[in-house]
Design a protein around this motif. Structure first.
Motif, mmCIF file in Angstrom:
data_model
loop_
_atom_site.group_PDB
_atom_site.id
_atom_site.type_symbol
_atom_site.label_atom_id
_atom_site.label_comp_id
_atom_site.label_asym_id
_atom_site.label_seq_id
_atom_site.Cartn_x
_atom_site.Cartn_y
_atom_site.Cartn_z
ATOM 1 N N GLU A 92 -2.072 26.860 14.261
ATOM 2 C CA GLU A 92 -1.016 26.802 15.283
ATOM 3 C C GLU A 92 -0.237 28.119 15.342
ATOM 4 O O GLU A 92 0.160 28.563 16.420
ATOM 5 N N ALA A 97 -2.402 30.574 17.131
ATOM 6 C CA ALA A 97 -2.434 30.300 18.573
ATOM 7 C C ALA A 97 -1.118 30.694 19.243
ATOM 8 O O ALA A 97 -1.075 30.873 20.457
ATOM 9 N N GLY A 98 -0.057 30.799 18.446
ATOM 10 C CA GLY A 98 1.257 31.095 19.024
ATOM 11 C C GLY A 98 2.032 29.851 19.370
ATOM 12 O O GLY A 98 3.016 29.915 20.098
ATOM 13 N N LEU A 99 1.575 28.722 18.843
ATOM 14 C CA LEU A 99 2.282 27.474 19.143
ATOM 15 C C LEU A 99 3.507 27.290 18.274
ATOM 16 O O LEU A 99 4.433 26.580 18.647
ATOM 17 N N ARG A 100 3.475 27.853 17.087
ATOM 18 C CA ARG A 100 4.663 27.726 16.227
ATOM 19 C C ARG A 100 4.895 29.033 15.477
ATOM 20 O O ARG A 100 4.000 29.852 15.345
ATOM 21 N N ARG A 101 6.137 29.200 15.033
ATOM 22 C CA ARG A 101 6.504 30.414 14.312
ATOM 23 C C ARG A 101 6.175 30.235 12.839
ATOM 24 O O ARG A 101 6.296 29.114 12.312
ATOM 25 N N LEU A 124 -7.878 32.595 24.776
ATOM 26 C CA LEU A 124 -8.377 31.696 23.727
ATOM 27 C C LEU A 124 -8.538 30.270 24.229
ATOM 28 O O LEU A 124 -7.887 29.847 25.182
ATOM 29 N N TRP A 159 -8.168 26.457 22.722
ATOM 30 C CA TRP A 159 -7.550 25.726 21.615
ATOM 31 C C TRP A 159 -7.991 24.269 21.688
ATOM 32 O O TRP A 159 -7.839 23.622 22.733
ATOM 33 N N VAL A 160 -8.551 23.782 20.608
ATOM 34 C CA VAL A 160 -8.816 22.343 20.506
ATOM 35 C C VAL A 160 -8.102 21.869 19.246
ATOM 36 O O VAL A 160 -8.499 22.236 18.132
ATOM 37 N N GLY A 161 -7.035 21.142 19.439
ATOM 38 C CA GLY A 161 -6.227 20.700 18.309
ATOM 39 C C GLY A 161 -6.631 19.316 17.835
ATOM 40 O O GLY A 161 -7.667 18.774 18.250
ATOM 41 N N ARG A 202 -5.131 16.669 18.611
ATOM 42 C CA ARG A 202 -5.039 15.804 19.784
ATOM 43 C C ARG A 202 -5.923 16.385 20.878
ATOM 44 O O ARG A 202 -6.033 17.602 21.005
ATOM 45 N N ALA A 240 -5.803 16.437 24.157
ATOM 46 C CA ALA A 240 -5.250 16.896 25.445
ATOM 47 C C ALA A 240 -5.920 16.184 26.620
ATOM 48 O O ALA A 240 -6.290 16.813 27.621
#
Lengths: 221, 166
Positions: free
Chosen positions: B16, B19-23, B38, B40-42, B44, B46
């Motif tokens: 994450e 990906a830049g989703l969290r710091r 990119l 992203w397949v997390g 969840r 989506a």
């Protein structure tokens, strides 16, 4: 623009699939307003005096019903992650979601307001002012409420916090909206409060998508 | 790159952050001013449960400005049965949902894939399909960072395995 349209179309498609969720606000609006009418004496002149407040508060509470799910469903199924990582600025995404919310929730209330207002005894000359006020005010409720929904989306009990935060923020719109109808009922010029409502709407449209997008990014931390 | 580690070691969190989703909680993260596009397949998928697999992927095509005609070939590539494509996602099995989520990788070529437990819910055929997809991506010069408790298929080119420890 295509991303905005895609989100808007998706919101409409989802509303068709989960009809109960989206039919609840207009149903709640009609029931609350009708109950006020039934709860007072027939032809009570006080009802007409209170009608602007009744309609505005009912519209406000009806809109709140669907606000909690506005971003939460996307957070839960992972859609929000993908929206955050897309090339489209998240503010544009937030704006599209908020406009979709208004089209599905606020707009039906604006359309229903006129016959309900007549039922409460509002003079026909004041009805256009009421409708104009709600047309300017309900997008404000969606925008300000959407901002709070974005702010609380990551919180486990955000739904409880939402009304407590939205109601004080929306108070100025409520005051100007009801004030405009009262002025029209007394034969005064209702322009000033409507201009103030328009100003709140323009300010909300300009600022809230950006603030909401920052709040949504924080949901992952 | 295959990231491994015990539960709670921070694999998903690292992904994450990448990906830049969290710091990052600590340390410094330097971002390329011109980042690679990119996928992203997390954890969840989506996928909205009220929409079908086709409707979900159509939305992502429209959102990303891609042609919606790519949806059917993408679902073919992931071997999602025809009968499952028009049903609401909530009625699909976990493996079918995962296949639909992975079909996003095929919709548009992007050089960087960040995949968090992509094999979750996949059956043997699904794993083989995914391995083929990943292999093509890597042979085409793509980069992938994958977290998985399971071993990745052995014939993948240039896989580096990193193990995170608490």
């Amino acid at each position: 623009m295509s991303a905005m349209l895609a989100i808007f179309r998706r919101e409409l498609l989802l509303a068709m699939r989960a009809r109960t969720e989206w039919l609840m606000p207009p149903f709640f609006f009609i029931v609350v307003v009708t109950l006020f009418g039934l709860g007072t004496e027939p032809n009570d002149p006080k009802l007409a005096a209170f009608a602007p407040a009744i309609l505005w508060v009912a519209a406000l509470l009806s809109t709140l019903l669907t606000l909690e799910r506005l971003f939460r469903a996307d957070l839960e199924d992972g859609t929000l992650e993908q929206l955050c990582l897309g090339a489209t600025p998240l503010a544009v995404v937030a704006l599209a979601k908020l406009l979709g919310h208004w089209a599905l929730t606020g707009l039906p209330l604006v359309l229903l307001a006129a016959p309900l207002a007549v039922g409460l005894g509002v003079t026909s000359a004041s009805v256009p002012t009421l409708v104009a006020g709600l047309a300017l005010g309900t997008p404000c409720i969606s925008l300000i409420g959407g901002f709070v929904a974005a702010l609380t989306v990551g919180l486990p009990r955000g739904g409880l916090l939402l009304p407590a935060l939205v109601l004080p923020l929306i108070t100025p719109a409520l005051i100007f909206g009801t004030g405009a109808v009262r002025a029209a009922q007394q034969g005064l010029d209702a322009g000033a409060p409507l201009y103030f409502l328009a100003a709140i709407l323009v300010l909300s449209l300009t600022l809230i998508p950006w603030i909401a997008s920052a709040a949504l990014r924080n949901a992952f931390d | 790159m295959h990231l491994r580690g015990a539960n709670g070691a921070g694999k998903s969190s690292l992904l994450e952050v990448l990906a830049g989703l969290r710091r990052p909680a600590a340390g410094v993260l330097r971002r390329n001013p011109d980042p690679l596009p990119l996928h992203w397949v997390g954890h969840r998928n989506a996928l909205n449960p009220h929409l079908s697999a086709v409707e979900n992927l159509r939305f992502w095509c429209e959102f990303n400005g891609q042609a919606v005609q790519r949806v059917a070939p993408a679902l073919d590539r992931l071997a999602l049965p025809a009968g499952a494509r028009r049903r609401a996602v909530r009625t699909l099995s976990a493996g079918q949902k995962r296949r639909t989520a992975l079909a996003r990788l095929v919709l548009a070529p992007r050089p960087l894939w960040l995949l968090d437990e992509p094999l979750d819910g996949l059956d043997v055929d699904g794993i083989a399909t995914f391995a083929g997809l990943l292999s093509e991506h890597l042979k085409g010069g793509g980069i992938a960072v994958v977290t998985s408790h399971q071993a990745l298929p052995k014939d993948l080119p240039a896989v580096r395995e990193w193990t995170l420890q608490r």
